[in-house]
Every structure is written in structure tokens, then in C-alpha cells.
Write a protein that holds these residues in place. Structure first.
Motif, PDB file in Angstrom:
ATOM      1  N   HIS A 108       0.721  -1.150   0.093  1.00 42.92           N
ATOM      2  CA  HIS A 108      -0.015   0.039  -0.019  1.00 42.92           C
ATOM      3  C   HIS A 108       0.986   1.049  -0.136  1.00 42.92           C
ATOM      4  CE1 HIS A 108      -3.182   2.423   2.346  1.00 42.92           C
ATOM      5  NE2 HIS A 108      -3.109   2.917   0.948  1.00 42.92           N
ATOM      6  N   PHE A 109       0.980   1.992  -1.187  1.00 45.64           N
ATOM      7  CA  PHE A 109       1.870   3.162  -1.129  1.00 45.64           C
ATOM      8  C   PHE A 109       0.788   4.428  -0.827  1.00 45.64           C
ATOM      9  CE2 PHE A 109       3.628   0.079  -4.216  1.00 45.64           C
ATOM     10  CZ  PHE A 109       5.113   0.323  -3.910  1.00 45.64           C
ATOM     11  N   ARG A 110       1.395   5.054   0.007  1.00 48.98           N
ATOM     12  CA  ARG A 110       0.808   6.359   0.697  1.00 48.98           C
ATOM     13  C   ARG A 110       1.665   7.621   0.322  1.00 48.98           C
ATOM     14  NH1 ARG A 110      -2.107   4.293   6.044  1.00 48.98           N
ATOM     15  NH2 ARG A 110      -0.241   4.960   6.916  1.00 48.98           N
ATOM     16  N   GLY A 111       0.786   8.536  -0.078  1.00 48.00           N
ATOM     17  CA  GLY A 111       1.664   9.798  -0.073  1.00 48.00           C
ATOM     18  C   GLY A 111       2.688  10.020  -1.319  1.00 48.00           C
ATOM     19  N   ALA A 112       2.343   9.097  -2.283  1.00 53.07           N
ATOM     20  CA  ALA A 112       3.119   9.243  -3.317  1.00 53.07           C
ATOM     21  C   ALA A 112       2.966  10.276  -4.486  1.00 53.07           C
ATOM     22  CB  ALA A 112       3.291   7.770  -4.108  1.00 53.07           C
ATOM     23  N   ARG A 113       3.817  10.697  -5.206  1.00 55.74           N
ATOM     24  CA  ARG A 113       3.587  11.745  -6.428  1.00 55.74           C
ATOM     25  C   ARG A 113       3.413  10.493  -7.327  1.00 55.74           C
ATOM     26  NH1 ARG A 113       7.695  16.050  -9.405  1.00 55.74           N
ATOM     27  NH2 ARG A 113       6.229  16.182 -11.070  1.00 55.74           N
ATOM     28  N   ILE A 114       2.275  10.326  -7.843  1.00 60.37           N
ATOM     29  CA  ILE A 114       2.154   9.233  -8.907  1.00 60.37           C
ATOM     30  C   ILE A 114       2.040   9.775 -10.294  1.00 60.37           C
ATOM     31  CG2 ILE A 114       0.466   7.454  -9.605  1.00 60.37           C
ATOM     32  CD1 ILE A 114      -0.485   7.072  -6.861  1.00 60.37           C
ATOM     33  N   ILE A 115       3.043   9.238 -10.944  1.00 65.00           N
ATOM     34  CA  ILE A 115       3.310   9.679 -12.506  1.00 65.00           C
ATOM     35  C   ILE A 115       2.968   8.458 -13.193  1.00 65.00           C
ATOM     36  CG2 ILE A 115       4.886  10.448 -14.130  1.00 65.00           C
ATOM     37  CD1 ILE A 115       6.267  12.112 -11.992  1.00 65.00           C
ATOM     38  N   ASP A 116       1.723   8.699 -14.067  1.00 65.96           N
ATOM     39  CA  ASP A 116       1.641   7.606 -15.208  1.00 65.96           C
ATOM     40  C   ASP A 116       1.717   8.258 -16.444  1.00 65.96           C
ATOM     41  OD1 ASP A 116       0.824   5.283 -16.464  1.00 65.96           O
ATOM     42  OD2 ASP A 116      -1.195   5.960 -16.577  1.00 65.96           O
ATOM     43  N   PRO A 117       2.594   7.746 -17.351  1.00 65.32           N
ATOM     44  CA  PRO A 117       2.770   8.178 -18.656  1.00 65.32           C
ATOM     45  C   PRO A 117       1.477   8.129 -19.606  1.00 65.32           C
ATOM     46  CG  PRO A 117       4.150   6.466 -18.288  1.00 65.32           C
ATOM     47  CD  PRO A 117       3.636   6.540 -17.015  1.00 65.32           C
ATOM     48  N   LEU A 118       1.013   6.819 -19.366  1.00 64.07           N
ATOM     49  CA  LEU A 118      -0.064   6.451 -20.237  1.00 64.07           C
ATOM     50  C   LEU A 118      -1.337   7.528 -20.282  1.00 64.07           C
ATOM     51  CD1 LEU A 118      -0.830   4.669 -22.489  1.00 64.07           C
ATOM     52  CD2 LEU A 118      -1.986   3.041 -20.943  1.00 64.07           C
ATOM     53  N   SER A 119      -1.651   7.634 -18.806  1.00 57.23           N
ATOM     54  CA  SER A 119      -2.883   8.637 -18.782  1.00 57.23           C
ATOM     55  C   SER A 119      -2.455   9.949 -18.614  1.00 57.23           C
ATOM     56  CB  SER A 119      -3.473   8.058 -17.348  1.00 57.23           C
ATOM     57  OG  SER A 119      -2.832   8.385 -16.309  1.00 57.23           O
ATOM     58  N   GLN A 120      -1.033  10.114 -18.525  1.00 55.25           N
ATOM     59  CA  GLN A 120      -0.482  11.382 -18.200  1.00 55.25           C
ATOM     60  C   GLN A 120      -0.941  12.227 -16.983  1.00 55.25           C
ATOM     61  OE1 GLN A 120      -0.664  13.642 -21.899  1.00 55.25           O
ATOM     62  NE2 GLN A 120       0.718  12.343 -22.998  1.00 55.25           N
ATOM     63  N   ARG A 121      -0.806  11.374 -15.918  1.00 52.13           N
ATOM     64  CA  ARG A 121      -1.502  12.174 -14.672  1.00 52.13           C
ATOM     65  C   ARG A 121      -0.378  12.184 -13.866  1.00 52.13           C
ATOM     66  NH1 ARG A 121      -7.456  10.222 -12.946  1.00 52.13           N
ATOM     67  NH2 ARG A 121      -7.144  12.018 -11.766  1.00 52.13           N
ATOM     68  N   ASP A 122      -0.227  13.256 -13.079  1.00 54.41           N
ATOM     69  CA  ASP A 122       0.915  13.315 -12.398  1.00 54.41           C
ATOM     70  C   ASP A 122       0.286  14.206 -10.984  1.00 54.41           C
ATOM     71  OD1 ASP A 122       3.124  14.304 -10.866  1.00 54.41           O
ATOM     72  OD2 ASP A 122       3.412  16.001 -12.241  1.00 54.41           O
ATOM     73  N   GLU A 123      -0.113  13.344  -9.972  1.00 53.11           N
ATOM     74  CA  GLU A 123      -0.998  13.693  -8.744  1.00 53.11           C
ATOM     75  C   GLU A 123      -0.453  13.027  -7.767  1.00 53.11           C
ATOM     76  OE1 GLU A 123      -4.998  13.812  -9.591  1.00 53.11           O
ATOM     77  OE2 GLU A 123      -4.693  14.286 -11.742  1.00 53.11           O
ATOM     78  N   THR A 124      -0.791  13.568  -6.322  1.00 58.55           N
ATOM     79  CA  THR A 124      -0.448  12.732  -5.134  1.00 58.55           C
ATOM     80  C   THR A 124      -1.727  11.804  -5.097  1.00 58.55           C
ATOM     81  OG1 THR A 124       0.675  14.731  -4.393  1.00 58.55           O
ATOM     82  CG2 THR A 124       0.072  13.225  -2.689  1.00 58.55           C
ATOM     83  N   GLY A 125      -1.322  10.684  -4.544  1.00 58.17           N
ATOM     84  CA  GLY A 125      -2.248   9.843  -4.465  1.00 58.17           C
ATOM     85  C   GLY A 125      -1.834   8.345  -3.596  1.00 58.17           C
ATOM     86  N   GLU A 126      -2.803   7.376  -3.760  1.00 59.31           N
ATOM     87  CA  GLU A 126      -2.244   5.894  -3.212  1.00 59.31           C
ATOM     88  C   GLU A 126      -2.582   4.883  -4.479  1.00 59.31           C
ATOM     89  OE1 GLU A 126      -4.459   5.255   0.196  1.00 59.31           O
ATOM     90  OE2 GLU A 126      -3.445   6.873   1.501  1.00 59.31           O
ATOM     91  N   LEU A 127      -1.432   3.882  -4.075  1.00 60.46           N
ATOM     92  CA  LEU A 127      -1.562   2.701  -5.172  1.00 60.46           C
ATOM     93  C   LEU A 127      -1.632   1.405  -4.227  1.00 60.46           C
ATOM     94  CD1 LEU A 127       0.200   2.848  -8.437  1.00 60.46           C
ATOM     95  CD2 LEU A 127       0.544   0.859  -6.870  1.00 60.46           C
ATOM     96  N   LEU A 128      -2.242   0.710  -4.735  1.00 62.11           N
ATOM     97  CA  LEU A 128      -2.499  -0.579  -3.932  1.00 62.11           C
ATOM     98  C   LEU A 128      -1.851  -1.611  -4.803  1.00 62.11           C
ATOM     99  CD1 LEU A 128      -3.186  -2.475  -1.417  1.00 62.11           C
ATOM    100  CD2 LEU A 128      -5.383  -2.633  -2.470  1.00 62.11           C
ATOM    101  N   VAL A 129      -0.878  -2.579  -4.419  1.00 65.47           N
ATOM    102  CA  VAL A 129      -0.530  -3.585  -5.134  1.00 65.47           C
ATOM    103  C   VAL A 129      -0.941  -4.940  -4.459  1.00 65.47           C
ATOM    104  CG1 VAL A 129       1.383  -4.974  -6.229  1.00 65.47           C
ATOM    105  CG2 VAL A 129       1.418  -2.498  -6.108  1.00 65.47           C
ATOM    106  N   VAL A 130      -1.771  -5.886  -5.258  1.00 62.59           N
ATOM    107  CA  VAL A 130      -1.771  -7.199  -4.630  1.00 62.59           C
ATOM    108  C   VAL A 130      -1.368  -8.282  -5.336  1.00 62.59           C
ATOM    109  CG1 VAL A 130      -3.666  -8.757  -4.051  1.00 62.59           C
ATOM    110  CG2 VAL A 130      -4.009  -6.347  -3.650  1.00 62.59           C
TER     111      VAL A 130
END
Lengths: 456, 370
Positions: A8-30
Motif C-alpha cells: 500500500h503506497f501512501r503519499g506518493a507523487r504518482i506519475i503515469d505516462p499513459l494517462s499522463q497524470r501526475d498527482e499525489t495519491g495512493e496505489l495498491l498492489v496485490v
């Protein structure tokens, strides 16, 4: 049965080149996939998930290097698939594409399977094979590209040499087109570069070292682009060193138009953006490169080309050589330097700190673009992107972390790094392949880093 | 010079360490100098009159060491003049007309020739013997011995036998500097690849100075295979340092357009038209086409027509203009027979005598003063 593994990634600056988003958020890997992404919000994480507090560090797809030399088979004194992939992971790369100039050369389906088997055993970064386009990379006879592609070769190249014959080049491009694989050209007209050691100019003249003109690269690039105009293969020019090449590529892409321009691409490497041929002063074999380091003008032109999208793939050309080999005299020492463990910081220095491109673009050139070039999505769904349901290949980057490049601390088997001792900023602190941690920075070694506190 | 057995054993042990240190010592990118300085790494400059920083190994052979002599690039006019003055004084001794002070008595000098040479080797040998030194000669031309690795290994082995000075000739540009970075004794460059041949440069300077006096403002043409010539580099550095104007003449394949950047300033020019400059020069230095460095591929069969010093061109030279040639000559190619043989206008053999004198001056500098 235990519950599925979760990160569970918290407080990350998430950069996704495909959707071209660059925002702070959370990401969950299962397990091995990305379960959910919440830009600006929170994900619904299971209680047992390992929490990774990112403190604003950049979370992006695992970096992909489309141009490395792992030296196995035949060059195990320099590097092995094990040490090379560990070096990649330590530099933030979850995937590398290895060049075929091993001994024997990777020019059969069997050799492709050999490398894939060794890579599986190494269990570090992913390895995809770039197969030789001609037998023994001699440029004389087509290699069995169809069976190699079937065995897993993601692209073809005779890297180390350009394909000298225009006729053979045309055959290779035709086959690559039919197999839907990229051809990666090492642009070097041997009749112009022959014996060359250093960029043609005052350094070569003063040191009495054979000159290597820009023409050697530009002439072959121009020829190839001309040939490919009709064939429309996916053509990629490796490690561009000349500002003239950047201009040639820009014009060619403009001729193809916006919808076809992606069929041709060019690649830059960190040393060609940071060092000039002046680094060869004193017969410094640490700065002996193929293609050679050029001038500040070339650096400026290459940066312009990266800024305007002409060059849209970044690589390292990680080229390990032993200390003994690099300690020879300038003429007999081998070309090349290693780059996997410092490339991210060097690109930060050359491109982000210099204002050429921003972080989202840098991430794109190091992830999505090489994945597209090699069609890696066919092999691993979602690679090079942050896609829900896609593979959880991730790199966490602290863009502010200051550190000093120490070749002695590299996981690579070789030490031939001219940037040894350089103070840089920006470091991969966590490398994850399919949900498995390949590399996590030792918190004791780097106390000044951003917090990567973990808890449960 | 007696050395104890244990010292010798130590010295031999010292020959074969791995090459880690020389490699580290060669990571000296100018760009990174300041970072190196900040982190305490010493990055030695490799240019080259005066002492080259050695790889730091524990000092086992206790001896004081002289400077190396590796290149004329960077040698200032004062230093050049001082060497040339020494050489001029030594000239009668060089040709055997007067006895020389035996300042190298008890010294051992090794001529390490990884590339064929007759005159340079003999010239160094005579220079050393006239000063009282013992001389050993080692010729190791041929491909395997010319590689950098064995160049260093061989040099370290010879050094461990207690020589005071290595005179090194090799086909590798930077080879003498590579040796110097790996041994503790003095190293004299007797020609390294296409890079420099500094004693040849000095003998050209001495010959020119004896005939032309002060070289400031004098115009000297160097004609022929500039690109592949170490003599052209050394002589040009020396001439420019002394204030002369140098024009490099030859076909485009043999005179690189970057030649003018060899030294800063306006004193170097390039011409591809020999006839346009032939009447305006104080001296002309004819170079040999170096077929062993593959220069012949850039040379058209009418080379003599365009760049040979023919009888007709000789007549267009100023009457007092000097003709020099570092030898060996390709008669009928870059210089006609009659021109080469003409004892009145040619100082070619005087160059050979001057060669012994400048080598005496250099050898006594690098290993004569203790």
C-alpha cells in the motif's frame, strides 16, 4: 492459506505516462498486479497490506532500459545476467533489453532461450533479448529472425556495428516489418569511422588519436531513413551522439507527419548529454565511447531534440568492461561505460535540472516509450504504465536525494564509470517487479533520504 | 646503486599488482576535477614537461626521481630556450670534437623501442654514452609487444632491474605517458604513435635557431603527412612557443582542418597549395608519407606534383631558406634526389648531429642531477 501479499503506497507523487497524470495519491498492489490507483484520494487497502509511506517521492512504472550489454554468454568477467540485472534493479530499472553482441552472438532462437532462462534464474530485473539481425552480426546473411522472434526476441539489432550494405539493410527492414519488430541501428559507417577513437576535432588532433567524424553516424542514419521511407518498418537509431543526427531525425519525422512519426525514433544516452570529447584529455580511457563523445554543440542539439520530442527514448548503453581492459592504452582499451546505477541521476542532472524536460516526461521516456519501441506490452500486460489490472512493475524515486556516485559500491561486476565521485541528485529508492521487491535502499547507508518508512 | 636482495624481491613483487591503481589514476575528466577535489581524489594532469604524478604505491625502491620528458606541448619559451642553449653548448661534444662532462656516470639507461627505429635509437645511445651512462637496448616491435598492456608490463620489468631512465618509442599515441604513469624512473618519449616526438622537435628547433637566429616572427612550412606525424606536432608546439609562424601544407586528407586548434593563437595556418607559400618562408620541413600508419590511402599518385619539393620549387625558395627533413626520406616522392643531396642548401645531416646534442641535454636533465 495466507492472505494475498499486498503493498500500500501512501503519499506518493504518482506519475503515469499513459494517462499522463501526475498527482499525489495512493496505489495498491496485490500479488503481482496493480489493484487500484487513487489520484488525490485513498485506496481501500486490506489490513495486512505493507504500508509504504512515500513522503512525496515519485511512484512510476518500473524503468525500462532498451539498450544494455549483459555480456553473457562469453563476457562473464565483465558482467553476468545476474549481476547486470541486479545492477539494473539498484538503478530503478525493472526491465532491460540486452544487445546481441555476446560471444557467441545472440543470433539463434536457442541463444534467445538461453538468455531468458538465465534471466529467470537470476530473478531480478526482467530481461528481453534484442536479437542479431544478421548471422554473427557480420551484415552478410540474414539471421533466423522469425524463429528468434517466436522464441522471444523483442527487437533486432547488430549493435556494435552498423549494417554496412544498403541491400542487406533493406532486407532486414523488410523482415522486421513483417515480424512487427523494431530494428535498432548502431549508426556507424565503417568507411568513415574506421580506426576512429575520438571525435574529429582539436582533441583528436592534439592527442594524435584517429578522428571519428560525425558523418559516420549521420550518413548511415540518412541512408536508413531513406530506405525505410518506403518500407515503413519500426526503425530506431541507437545512442545518437551528433547534433546533426538529431536534425536529420527531426526532418524525417516531420516528413512522415504526426500520425507516422512514431515509426522512427532516436535514443540518447547519459554520457552523450553530459560529457564532451575534452573528457578524453590525458588519454582517459574512461571517456572512450562508441559513438565517441562530441562537443557542447552536439549536447545542446541533442537536448533540443529531447525537448521537442525528436528523441523520445532514453537508454544507458550499459557497457561493462574489466579494469584491466580499461587500463590499456587508449587505442587498445574497449569502448563504453556502465550506466544502469547512475543513469536516473544523470538524466535528472542533464534534463530535469537543466529545464529540458520535466519529471513526467522523463518518466515517459524511461518507461512507456521503450516499452512501445519493443512492443513489451505483448509479453507483459500493462508494462511501462500504471494500469489497474496491469503488472505491478514499479519504481519509487526520491527526486531530491543527494548522493555521490561510487563505482565501487555498484552491484555491476564492472567499475568503468567516468562519473565516479560525481555528486548528483535523484535516486531510485525502491524497485518492484511484479509485486516483488528487487531493491530497497538501505536506510542506514543514506540517512538524508526522504522517509520510506514502512509499517503494517 | 647497489640494492639489497630484499629490496629487489620487493621490487619484483611490486611489478605485478593489478591494474586498479593506474585505472583510477586515469579517471581525470576535466569536468569532474572539482568533484574529485572535493572528495579528496587526486587527478593528475598528464601534460607533460615536469613531473607527472605517479600512481601512489608504497615507495620501495628508495631513490630520488627526475622529471619525465614526454611532450613539447605546454613547454614555455624560457624552458625551451634553456634546453636549446644546453644543447648548443653540447654540440661539439655530440659530434666528438670535445669531451663531454660525464654527468651520467653510473647511470643505466634503457632504450625501450616497441617500434622500429635506427637513427633515433642510435642517437639516444650515443648521447647517453657520451655522458658516461650505460645503455641497454630492447627492441620489441611486433604486434603483441606493441599492445598497451605489455608496454606497461615490460616497462615495469625493465625498471625493476634498476634502470634510471626509460627511453620509450612505441606506436601508441599516449604510450610514453602510460609508461610514465606506471613506473617510478624517468621516462623520455622517443616518439609515441601519432602524438609527439619531442626530441625530434627540439633538434628541428636547434637547427633552425642556429641558422635563422631568433625564431620570433620567422615563417616555417611543414609539408606532408601532418595528420599522422608526431614530428609535426612536437615541432609546431616548439615553434609556436618560440614565436614563429607555422604553416601546415598538404592534401586535405593529411592536414586535418582542426590542425589550427593545436595551440591557441594565430600562429598556425593551413595551406593546400604549396606553390602559394613556397616563396614566403624562412624554412621548410618536409615530412615522410607514413605508409605504416595507413596515410597512403589519402594520398593521390600525383603527390609529388602537388607537394613534392622538386628542383623547380627549390628554385622558388628564398636563397637563404632552410630545407629540413626528419628522415627517413622517400626520395622522388616528397623530396627530389638532387634537392636532398645538395649539401649547400640542405641541413638534413646537421639535424642528425643536433639530435645527439639535444638528447644529451634532455638525458642530463631528466636523470643527471641528483
Amino acid at each position: 492459506m495466507s492472505s494475498p501479499r499486498a503493498l500500500h503506497f501512501r503519499g506518493a507523487r504518482i506519475i503515469d505516462p499513459l494517462s499522463q497524470r501526475d498527482e499525489t495519491g495512493e496505489l495498491l498492489v496485490v500479488n503481482d498486479t496493480i489493484q487500484s490507483i487513487a489520484f488525490g484520494g485513498r485506496v481501500d487497502a486490506p489490513k495486512h497490506a505493507e504500508v509504504i509511506e512515500c513522503a512525496g517521492a515519485i511512484l512510476c512504472p518500473g524503468l525500462i532500459d532498451p539498450h544494455v550489454h549483459l555480456r553473457e554468454p562469453g563476457g562473464e568477467a565483465k558482467e553476468t545476467i545476474l549481476t547486470g540485472t541486479q545492477s539494473a534493479a539498484a538503478g530503478g530499472f525493472t526491465t532491460v533489453c540486452c544487445m546481441p553482441n555476446t560471444s557467441p552472438c545472440l543470433d539463434t532462437a536457442m541463444s534467445v532461450r538461453f538468455v531468458e532462462g538465465r534471466a529467470a534464474a537470476a530473478a531480478s530485473a526482467r530481461v528481453f533479448v534484442v536479437g542479431a539481425a544478421t548471422v554473427s552480426r557480420k551484415g552478410e546473411q540474414l539471421a533466423p529472425m522469425a524463429s528468434m522472434a517466436h522464441a522471444g526476441a523483442v527487437a533486432f539489432s547488430d549493435d556494435g556495428d552498423g549494417i554496412a550494405s544498403a541491400g542487406m539493410m533493406r532486407r532486414v527492414l523488410e523482415v522486421c516489418r513483417s515480424l512487427d519488430r523494431a530494428f535498432m541501428q548502431h549508426c556507424q559507417d565503417a568507411s568513415l569511422s574506421e580506426g576512429g577513437l575520438v571525435n574529429e576535432g582539436s582533441v583528436a588532433t592534439r592527442l594524435g588519436l584517429a578522428p571519428w567524424p560525425r558523418d559516420a553516424e549521420e550518413v548511415m542514419l540518412e541512408r536508413d531513413l531513406r530506405l525505410n521511407g518506403r518500407l515503413d518498418a519500426r526503425y530506431h537509431a541507437q545512442h545518437l551522439s551528433s547534433g546533426g543526427s538529431a536534425r536529420i531525425l527531426r526532418e524525417a519525422r516531420a516528413r512522415l507527419g504526426a500520425d507516422r512519426a512514431h515509426r522512427i525514433s532516436g535514443e540518447a544516452s547519459p554520457h552523450h548529454l553530459l560529457l564532451t570529447c575534452d573528457a578524453c584529455e590525458g588519454y582517459n580511457t574512461g571517456a572512450k565511447m562508441n559513438p565517441p563523445l562530441r562537443t557542447q554543440w552536439d549536447i545542446n542539439e541533442l537536448k533540443l531534440a529531447i525537448a521537442d520530442g525528436t528523441i523520445d527514448v532514453l537508454a544507458t548503453d550499459h557497457a561493462p568492461h574489466t579494469i584491466a581492459e580499461k587500463s590499456r592504452d587508449f587505442a587498445s582499451a574497449p569502448f563504453g561505460i556502465i550506466g544502469l546505477e547512475c543513469a536516473l541521476a544523470l538524466y535528472t542532472k542533464a534534463l530535469v535540472e537543466d529545464g529540458v524536460i520535466d519529471w513526467p516526461r522523463l518518466v515517459c521516456l524511461l518507461t512507456l516509450q521503450p516499452a512501445r519501441l519493443c512492443g513489451l506490452d505483448r509479453r507483459v500486460a500493462g508494462i511501462g504504465t500504471l494500469t489497474v489490472g496491469g503488472v505491478a512493475d514499479l519504481t519509487l524515486i526520491d527526486p531530491q536525494q543527494k548522493w555521490t556516485i561510487r563505482a565501487d559500491a555498484f552491484k555491476s561486476k564492472s567499475r568503468n564509470c567516468p562519473f565516479d565521485g560525481l555528486s548528483v541528485r535523484g535516486k531510485a529508492i525502491l524497485t518492484i517487479r511484479a509485486g516483488e521487491v528487487l531493491f530497497r535502499e538501505d536506510p542506514v547507508a543514506q540517512p538524508q533520504r526522504a522517509a520510506v518508512a514502512t509499517g503494517s | 646503486m647497489a640494492r639489497s636482495a630484499s629490496q629487489t624481491t620487493q621490487a619484483l613483487r611490486d611489478i605485478g599488482p593489478d591494474l586498479r591503481l593506474p585505472f583510477a589514476a586515469r579517471l581525470r575528466l576535466p569536468l569532474l576535477n572539482r568533484f574529485a577535489a572535493a572528495s579528496g581524489i587526486r587527478i593528475p594532469p598528464l601534460r607533460l614537461w615536469a613531473t607527472v604524478s605517479r600512481v601512489t604505491r608504497p615507495s620501495i625502491i628508495q631513490r630520488s626521481f627526475g622529471p619525465d620528458f614526454l611532450a613539447l606541448e605546454g613547454v614555455c619559451a624560457t624552458e625551451l630556450t634553456s634546453i636549446l642553449d644546453d644543447a648548443e653548448r653540447l654540440l661539439p661534444c655530440a659530434v666528438g670534437d670535445a669531451p663531454a662532462a660525464r654527468v651520467l656516470e653510473g647511470k643505466l639507461i634503457a632504450n625501450l623501442f616497441f617500434e622500429d627505429s635506427t637513427r633515433t635509437r642510435v642517437s639516444f645511445e650515443i648521447a647517453a654514452r657520451r655522458l658516461g651512462a650505460e645503455v641497454v637496448n630492447l627492441s620489441a616491435s611486433g604486434s603483441s609487444a606493441s599492445k598497451g598492456e605489455s608496454l606497461v608490463d615490460t616497462s615495469r620489468n625493465i625498471e625493476a632491474m634498476g634502470v634510471d631512465c626509460l627511453v620509450v618509442r612505441c606506436a601508441i599515441s599516449g604510450g610514453a605517458a602510460l609508461v610514465a604513469a606506471n613506473v617510478r624512473c624517468a621516462v623520455v618519449n622517443a616518439g609515441d604513435g601519432r602524438h609527439e616526438h619531442p626530441t625530434q622537435g627540439l633538434l628541428d628547433l636547434l637547427t633552425l635557431r642556429r641558422h635563422l637566429g631568433n625564431l620570433r616572427g620567422k615563417r616555417v612550412a611543414i609539408v606532408g603527412d601532418i595528420a599522422n606525424s608526431r614530428v609535426a606536432r612536437s615541432t609546431t608546439h616548439g615553434l609556436v612557443a618560440l614565436g614563429a609562424q607555422v604553416v601546415a601544407v598538404g592534401p586535405p586528407a593529411l592536414v586535418p582542418s582542426s590542425w589550427g586548434a593545436l595551440v591557441s593563437g594565430e600562429n598556425i595556418s593551413i595551406s593546400h597549395d604549396m606553390d602559394s607559400i613556397i616563396g614566403e618562408i624562412d624554412a621548410i620541413i618536409m615530412l615522410r608519407i607514413q605508409t605504416e600508419r595507413a596515410a597512403d590511402r589519402g594520398v593521390a599518385p600525383d603527390y609529388r606534383f602537388a607537394y613534392g619539393l622538386t628542383e623547380a620549387r627549390r628554385r622558388r625558395l628564398r636563397p637563404d631558406a632552410l630545407i629540413l627533413h626528419p628522415g627517413p626520406m622517400n626520395r622522388g616522392v616528397e623530396i627530389d634526389d638532387a634537392v636532398a643531396d645538395d649539401a649547400f642548401s640542405s641541413v638534413i645531416f646537421e639535424q642528425v648531429s643536433a639530435g645527439v646534442a639535444v638528447r644529451m641535454a634532455i638525458l642530463s636533465r631528466v636523470c643527471g642531477r641528483r
